[in-house]
Design an enzyme around this catalytic site. Structure first.
Site, PDB file in Angstrom:
ATOM      1  N   TYR A 185     -25.157  59.020 -15.740  1.00 55.01           N
ATOM      2  CA  TYR A 185     -25.082  60.232 -14.915  1.00 55.01           C
ATOM      3  C   TYR A 185     -23.916  61.062 -15.431  1.00 55.01           C
ATOM      4  CZ  TYR A 185     -25.411  62.723 -10.413  1.00 55.01           C
ATOM      5  OH  TYR A 185     -25.561  63.673  -9.445  1.00 55.01           O
ATOM      6  N   ARG A 238     -30.012  75.588 -15.750  1.00 59.75           N
ATOM      7  CA  ARG A 238     -28.596  75.436 -15.355  1.00 59.75           C
ATOM      8  C   ARG A 238     -28.267  73.951 -15.307  1.00 59.75           C
ATOM      9  NH1 ARG A 238     -26.304  72.506 -12.331  1.00 59.75           N
ATOM     10  NH2 ARG A 238     -26.503  73.192 -10.189  1.00 59.75           N
ATOM     11  N   LYS A 256     -31.243  61.303 -12.535  1.00 61.69           N
ATOM     12  CA  LYS A 256     -31.274  61.366 -11.061  1.00 61.69           C
ATOM     13  C   LYS A 256     -32.227  60.306 -10.513  1.00 61.69           C
ATOM     14  CE  LYS A 256     -28.721  65.135 -10.090  1.00 61.69           C
ATOM     15  NZ  LYS A 256     -27.661  65.282  -9.092  1.00 61.69           N
ATOM     16  N   GLU A 328     -33.990  70.497  -9.234  1.00 59.69           N
ATOM     17  CA  GLU A 328     -32.696  70.128  -9.801  1.00 59.69           C
ATOM     18  C   GLU A 328     -32.327  71.045 -10.956  1.00 59.69           C
ATOM     19  OE1 GLU A 328     -30.991  67.145  -8.547  1.00 59.69           O
ATOM     20  OE2 GLU A 328     -29.383  68.250  -9.532  1.00 59.69           O
ATOM     21  N   ASP A 329     -31.156  71.584 -10.894  1.00 61.62           N
ATOM     22  CA  ASP A 329     -30.566  72.348 -11.997  1.00 61.62           C
ATOM     23  C   ASP A 329     -31.441  73.514 -12.475  1.00 61.62           C
ATOM     24  OD1 ASP A 329     -28.561  70.580 -11.581  1.00 61.62           O
ATOM     25  OD2 ASP A 329     -28.421  69.860 -13.633  1.00 61.62           O
ATOM     26  N   ASP A 351     -31.360  69.771  -4.534  1.00 65.69           N
ATOM     27  CA  ASP A 351     -30.187  68.905  -4.590  1.00 65.69           C
ATOM     28  C   ASP A 351     -28.902  69.709  -4.756  1.00 65.69           C
ATOM     29  OD1 ASP A 351     -28.921  66.419  -4.791  1.00 65.69           O
ATOM     30  OD2 ASP A 351     -29.003  66.475  -6.980  1.00 65.69           O
ATOM     31  N   ASP A 352     -28.943  70.748  -5.566  1.00 60.95           N
ATOM     32  CA  ASP A 352     -27.728  71.520  -5.864  1.00 60.95           C
ATOM     33  C   ASP A 352     -27.281  72.349  -4.666  1.00 60.95           C
ATOM     34  OD1 ASP A 352     -27.542  70.728  -8.700  1.00 60.95           O
ATOM     35  OD2 ASP A 352     -29.505  71.690  -8.763  1.00 60.95           O
ATOM     36  N   ASN A 493     -19.374  70.078 -12.834  1.00 59.47           N
ATOM     37  CA  ASN A 493     -19.694  69.020 -13.793  1.00 59.47           C
ATOM     38  C   ASN A 493     -20.096  69.624 -15.131  1.00 59.47           C
ATOM     39  OD1 ASN A 493     -19.488  66.896 -11.831  1.00 59.47           O
ATOM     40  ND2 ASN A 493     -21.423  67.601 -10.985  1.00 59.47           N
TER      41      ASN A 493
HETATM   42  N1  LIG Z   1     -20.432  67.793  -7.492  1.00 55.37           N
HETATM   43  C1  LIG Z   1     -21.701  68.015  -7.245  1.00 55.37           C
HETATM   44  O1  LIG Z   1     -22.376  67.211  -6.595  1.00 55.37           O
HETATM   45  C2  LIG Z   1     -22.355  69.246  -7.761  1.00 55.37           C
HETATM   46  C3  LIG Z   1     -21.718  70.054  -8.656  1.00 55.37           C
HETATM   47  N2  LIG Z   1     -22.321  71.185  -9.094  1.00 55.37           N
HETATM   48  C4  LIG Z   1     -21.618  71.942 -10.116  1.00 55.37           C
HETATM   49  O2  LIG Z   1     -21.276  73.216  -9.620  1.00 55.37           O
HETATM   50  C5  LIG Z   1     -21.268  74.141 -10.694  1.00 55.37           C
HETATM   51  C6  LIG Z   1     -22.006  75.384 -10.256  1.00 55.37           C
HETATM   52  O3  LIG Z   1     -23.318  75.095  -9.949  1.00 55.37           O
HETATM   53  P1  LIG Z   1     -24.235  76.177  -9.207  1.00 55.37           P
HETATM   54  O4  LIG Z   1     -23.626  76.626  -7.972  1.00 55.37           O
HETATM   55  O5  LIG Z   1     -25.587  75.619  -9.145  1.00 55.37           O
HETATM   56  O6  LIG Z   1     -24.197  77.354 -10.292  1.00 55.37           O
HETATM   57  P2  LIG Z   1     -24.544  78.871 -10.089  1.00 55.37           P
HETATM   58  O7  LIG Z   1     -24.784  79.416 -11.438  1.00 55.37           O
HETATM   59  O8  LIG Z   1     -25.569  79.038  -9.042  1.00 55.37           O
HETATM   60  O9  LIG Z   1     -23.171  79.497  -9.522  1.00 55.37           O
HETATM   61  C7  LIG Z   1     -22.001  79.613 -10.245  1.00 55.37           C
HETATM   62  C8  LIG Z   1     -21.101  80.551  -9.528  1.00 55.37           C
HETATM   63  O10 LIG Z   1     -19.839  80.506 -10.138  1.00 55.37           O
HETATM   64  C9  LIG Z   1     -19.408  81.836 -10.440  1.00 55.37           C
HETATM   65  N3  LIG Z   1     -18.554  81.791 -11.619  1.00 55.37           N
HETATM   66  C10 LIG Z   1     -18.862  81.347 -12.850  1.00 55.37           C
HETATM   67  N4  LIG Z   1     -17.787  81.426 -13.652  1.00 55.37           N
HETATM   68  C11 LIG Z   1     -16.784  81.935 -12.901  1.00 55.37           C
HETATM   69  C12 LIG Z   1     -15.439  82.260 -13.159  1.00 55.37           C
HETATM   70  N5  LIG Z   1     -14.886  82.046 -14.349  1.00 55.37           N
HETATM   71  N6  LIG Z   1     -14.706  82.771 -12.153  1.00 55.37           N
HETATM   72  C13 LIG Z   1     -15.262  82.977 -10.937  1.00 55.37           C
HETATM   73  N7  LIG Z   1     -16.515  82.677 -10.635  1.00 55.37           N
HETATM   74  C14 LIG Z   1     -17.280  82.157 -11.605  1.00 55.37           C
HETATM   75  C15 LIG Z   1     -20.670  82.624 -10.645  1.00 55.37           C
HETATM   76  O11 LIG Z   1     -20.382  83.985 -10.452  1.00 55.37           O
HETATM   77  P3  LIG Z   1     -21.487  85.156 -10.545  1.00 55.37           P
HETATM   78  O12 LIG Z   1     -22.382  84.924  -9.383  1.00 55.37           O
HETATM   79  O13 LIG Z   1     -20.694  86.382 -10.436  1.00 55.37           O
HETATM   80  O14 LIG Z   1     -22.161  84.962 -11.859  1.00 55.37           O
HETATM   81  C16 LIG Z   1     -21.549  82.013  -9.553  1.00 55.37           C
HETATM   82  O15 LIG Z   1     -21.300  82.610  -8.326  1.00 55.37           O
HETATM   83  C17 LIG Z   1     -21.859  73.426 -11.890  1.00 55.37           C
HETATM   84  O16 LIG Z   1     -20.835  73.042 -12.752  1.00 55.37           O
HETATM   85  C18 LIG Z   1     -22.476  72.187 -11.319  1.00 55.37           C
HETATM   86  O17 LIG Z   1     -22.405  71.098 -12.199  1.00 55.37           O
HETATM   87  C19 LIG Z   1     -23.532  71.594  -8.652  1.00 55.37           C
HETATM   88  C20 LIG Z   1     -24.213  70.826  -7.777  1.00 55.37           C
HETATM   89  C21 LIG Z   1     -23.704  69.556  -7.304  1.00 55.37           C
HETATM   90  C1  LIG Z   2     -24.353  66.873  -9.633  1.00 59.27           C
HETATM   91  C2  LIG Z   2     -25.287  67.945  -9.845  1.00 59.27           C
HETATM   92  O1  LIG Z   2     -26.372  67.948  -9.292  1.00 59.27           O
HETATM   93  C3  LIG Z   2     -24.930  69.017 -10.714  1.00 59.27           C
HETATM   94  O2  LIG Z   2     -23.802  69.056 -11.206  1.00 59.27           O
HETATM   95  O3  LIG Z   2     -25.776  69.877 -10.944  1.00 59.27           O
HETATM   96 MG   LIG Z   3     -27.722  69.308 -10.184  1.00 60.16          MG
END
Ligand SMILES: NC(=O)C1=CN([C@@H]2O[C@H](COP(=O)(O)OP(=O)(O)OC[C@H]3O[C@@H](n4cnc5c(N)ncnc54)[C@H](OP(=O)(O)O)[C@@H]3O)[C@@H](O)[C@H]2O)C=CC1
Ligand SMILES: CC(=O)C(=O)O
Ligand SMILES: [Mg+2]
Length: 637
Positions: A185, A238, A256, A328-329, A351-352, A493
């Site tokens: 993972y 993503r 997963k 997912e993603d 999941d996200d 991540n």
């Molecule tokens: N720990 C866990 O269980 C999980 C972790 N994650 C992690 O979260 C991260 C984001 O995932 P997700 O929400 O799906 O991604 P999205 O692409 O949906 O969202 C990313 C967000 O971050 C913003 N962003 C990107 N770069 C910057 C920066 N340098 N400064 C400020 N804002 C920034 C983007 O801005 P804008 O909208 O303006 O483009 C957007 O709003 C990933 O790394 C993923 O691995 C996700 C799911 C689960």
């Molecule tokens: C953990 C997870 O689902 C992610 O980083 O997208």
């Molecule tokens: Mg994910």
């Protein structure tokens, strides 16, 4: 066409390569009666034992003898004289023995086949004489894996094992979950996806591409298992915080679903990883000679929607309405729409958006036991306003609303988000994506995160941006100057994208932060004290949530089920964990934790009237545990 089997001596239905799809093959053996049917529609051979078609768990041997067909020395499979003009049928049956039994990952036990099984199943001589038990196999495999210093090599060794001996793979993963989770993972799976083409050996999961439009149902039928309970599907746009990896995102659904089995006890045969390949906009992938996907730019708009619609319809048609589909993603411009569109008609879960929300809320419930106050007493600031950020924000606001009886519109005002353009404020409303609009509060524009921290004065800072090293020294020092015990979650991540490391969080907060991250960090030694950080990852939630949905026969996912999962996870955090600064329980007990989550979720499903498995079991925890897959070897008759 009817053939007679005379004895148990071989492992395949040799000599039937000229059978057509409309013909059926009857094979009698002693005992019991075995009937092999070629089903014209599904194109699969099913074996019925004692006339009742059932899943054949124990491998059996079948030999077919037909005087009209070639003898053993004939070149039945045209191996000696392969020509382009000569077509052959690649026959196989689902009952394995002998050589094919050793190469069947579902049934193979390697050196653990005992003497009786070696005789009964024609494998004597195909293995060295020693017979070992599964524990010794685990010990040996772990020693092998520990010899690799490069995590990607460990990943490859684990994938090889999964392809060779499934039960040993899961036994290894379950018994060594803390050590192997970072391999199968995050973070290693991220690197594996980036290099998926060049390390590709055996295909895993089902690949559906734009070229398959109009044929998706047919492709689902190519998958060897029929009784699917969970599908994890991605379109690879993503992948973690690594962006668009196209078809190579397949590592994520595969990983997963390994956790669905190891952590949540869903049978491996009931899990189906799927990648929808609609192209990629990643130039590096498009120019990589080893790239495994369609070499074209991503489809979008109507073309994309039609493919997804065909996929979702085919899934329901093939597996029924109770199959759980985990998105997912996906990139956020598709993820929210897919979830909204299919929530009404399918058992779907993102999941996200949802799993992450549930795990973070659980961590916050625990953290508040350390810092005091209720959710409504705190102010939350996110870096990242996408799926994870807005998903978590919404569940926090929902729980706050339930606790305080204030309307959701009011409780949302305690939550602020920063995206790549700065703080989300009212003056930006018109240009915001729909999922950001509820968070556009009244405030003057603020550009960067540091200024936002100074302006909003949050007690909790959550990173969900996918952008590494964005919680700078100044940001964490400012959080620490505003709060005696700042709560800092760096969720992105893999590790390379984490907003900060555990060491930075503890060092820059002078050991005062409550810290957890999406990918794991080793314990940190700071000023003579060892700090152990938690892993705030949806892997705590989705296996138990999925199990709860399945055992209750849920027909829809509801936010209250996510809240139930959060509560159940938080309940597993003991005072001892809290005393050590841990806001999540260790993964070592994850199967017990998952059973507990499953029970709470299932209970909520029944309470909401969304269960189809009636009556409700009396003791849901015991029932959930009794439903969980065990990787111990089965004895073969
Ligand atoms: N720990 C866990 O269980 C999980 C972790 N994650 C992690 O979260 C991260 C984001 O995932 P997700 O929400 O799906 O991604 P999205 O692409 O949906 O969202 C990313 C967000 O971050 C913003 N962003 C990107 N770069 C910057 C920066 N340098 N400064 C400020 N804002 C920034 C983007 O801005 P804008 O909208 O303006 O483009 C957007 O709003 C990933 O790394 C993923 O691995 C996700 C799911 C689960
Ligand atoms: C953990 C997870 O689902 C992610 O980083 O997208
Ligand atoms: Mg994910």
């Amino acid at each position: 066409m009817s053939l007679t089997a005379s004895s148990f001596t071989n492992n395949s239905l040799s000599g039937v390569s000229r059978m057509t799809q409309s013909q059926s093959l009857t094979v009698s053996v002693h005992p019991p009666m075995v009937v092999a049917m070629m089903n014209k529609n599904t194109r699969h051979v099913s074996i019925s034992v004692d006339s009742a078609v059932k899943e054949v768990n124990a491998p059996m041997a079948v030999e077919v003898v037909d005087p009209k067909l070639p003898t053993a020395v004939d070149d039945v499979y045209s191996e000696d004289t392969p020509t382009d003009e000569q077509f052959v049928t690649p026959w196989s049956v689902s009952v394995a023995s002998g050589y094919s039994l050793l190469r069947n990952p579902h049934h193979n036990k390697g050196l653990a086949f005992n003497d009786k099984e070696r005789d009964a199943h024609y494998i004597r001589g195909l293995l060295p004489p020693v017979v070992v038990n599964q524990d010794l196999q685990v010990k040996k495999m772990m020693a092998n894996i520990r010899q690799y210093v490069v995590p990607l090599q460990k990943y490859q060794a684990m994938m090889d094992l999964q392809e060779k001996n499934e039960r040993l793979f899961y036994k290894l993963l379950i018994d060594n979950v803390e050590e192997l989770l970072p391999i199968v993972y995050t973070p290693t799976v991220g690197e594996a996806c980036q290099k998926y083409g060049s390390i590709f050996k055996q295909p895993q999961g089902l690949f559906i591409s734009l070229n398959d439009k109009g044929r998706i149902l047919e492709i689902l039928k190519n998958w060897p298992e029929k009784d699917i309970q969970v599908i994890v599907v991605t379109d690879g746009e993503r992948i973690l915080g690594l962006g668009d990896l196209g078809c190579q995102g397949m590592g994520i659904p595969v990983g997963k679903l390994s956790l669905y089995t190891a952590l949540g006890g869903i049978r491996p045969s009931a899990c189906l990883p799927i990648t929808i390949d609609v192209g990629t906009n990643n130039e590096k992938m498009l120019n990589d000679e080893f790239y495994i996907g369609l070499r074209q730019k991503r489809a979008n708009g109507q073309e994309y929607a039609e493919l997804m619609n065909e996929f979702m319809s085919a899934v329901k048609q093939n597996y029924g309405e109770k199959v759980l589909v985990q998105f997912e993603d996906f990139a956020n411009h598709n993820a929210f729409d897919l979830l909204a569109k299919y929530s009404a008609t399918h058992l779907v879960f993102n999941d996200d958006i949802q799993g992450t929300a549930s795990v973070v809320l659980a961590g916050l419930i625990s953290a508040l036991k350390l810092v005091g106050g209720s959710l409504a007493d705190h102010t939350f600031l996110f870096l990242g306003a996408g799926e994870a950020g807005t998903g978590i924000a919404e569940l926090i606001a929902l729980e706050m609303s339930k606790q305080t009886q204030f309307p959701l519109e009011e409780t949302r005002k305690k939550v602020w988000l920063v995206d790549s353009k700065g703080l989300i404020v009212r003056s930006r409303l018109d240009s915001l994506q729909h999922f950001k609009k509820p968070w556009a509060h009244e405030h003057e524009p603020v550009n960067g995160l540091l200024d936002a921290v100074k302006a909003i004065k949050p007690t909790v800072l959550i990173g969900s941006s996918g952008a590494g090293q964005t919680f700078t020294k100044e940001v964490i020092e400012t959080m620490s100057s505003l709060n005696k015990t700042p709560i800092i979650l760096a969720l992105s991540n893999p590790t390379s994208q984490s907003e900060c490391t555990a060491e930075q969080a503890y060092k820059w907060s002078e050991g005062r932060a409550i810290f957890a991250s999406g990918s794991p960090f080793a314990p940190v030694d700071f000023n003579g004290k060892v700090y152990v950080s938690g892993q705030s990852n949806n892997a705590y939630i989705f296996p138990g949530l999925g199990l709860g949905l399945i055992i209750s026969g849920a027909i829809h996912v509801h936010d209250d089920m996510l809240l139930a999962a959060s509560e159940a996870l938080a309940e597993q955090v003991t005072q001892e964990h809290l005393d050590n600064g841990l806001i999540y329980p260790p993964f070592t007990n994850i199967r017990k934790i998952s059973a507990h989550i499953a029970a709470k979720v299932a209970s909520k499903v029944y309470e909401l009237g969304l269960a189809s498995r009636i009556p409700q079991p009396e003791n849901l925890v015991a029932y959930a545990e009794s439903c969980m897959y065990s990787p111990s070897y089965r004895n073969y008759r």
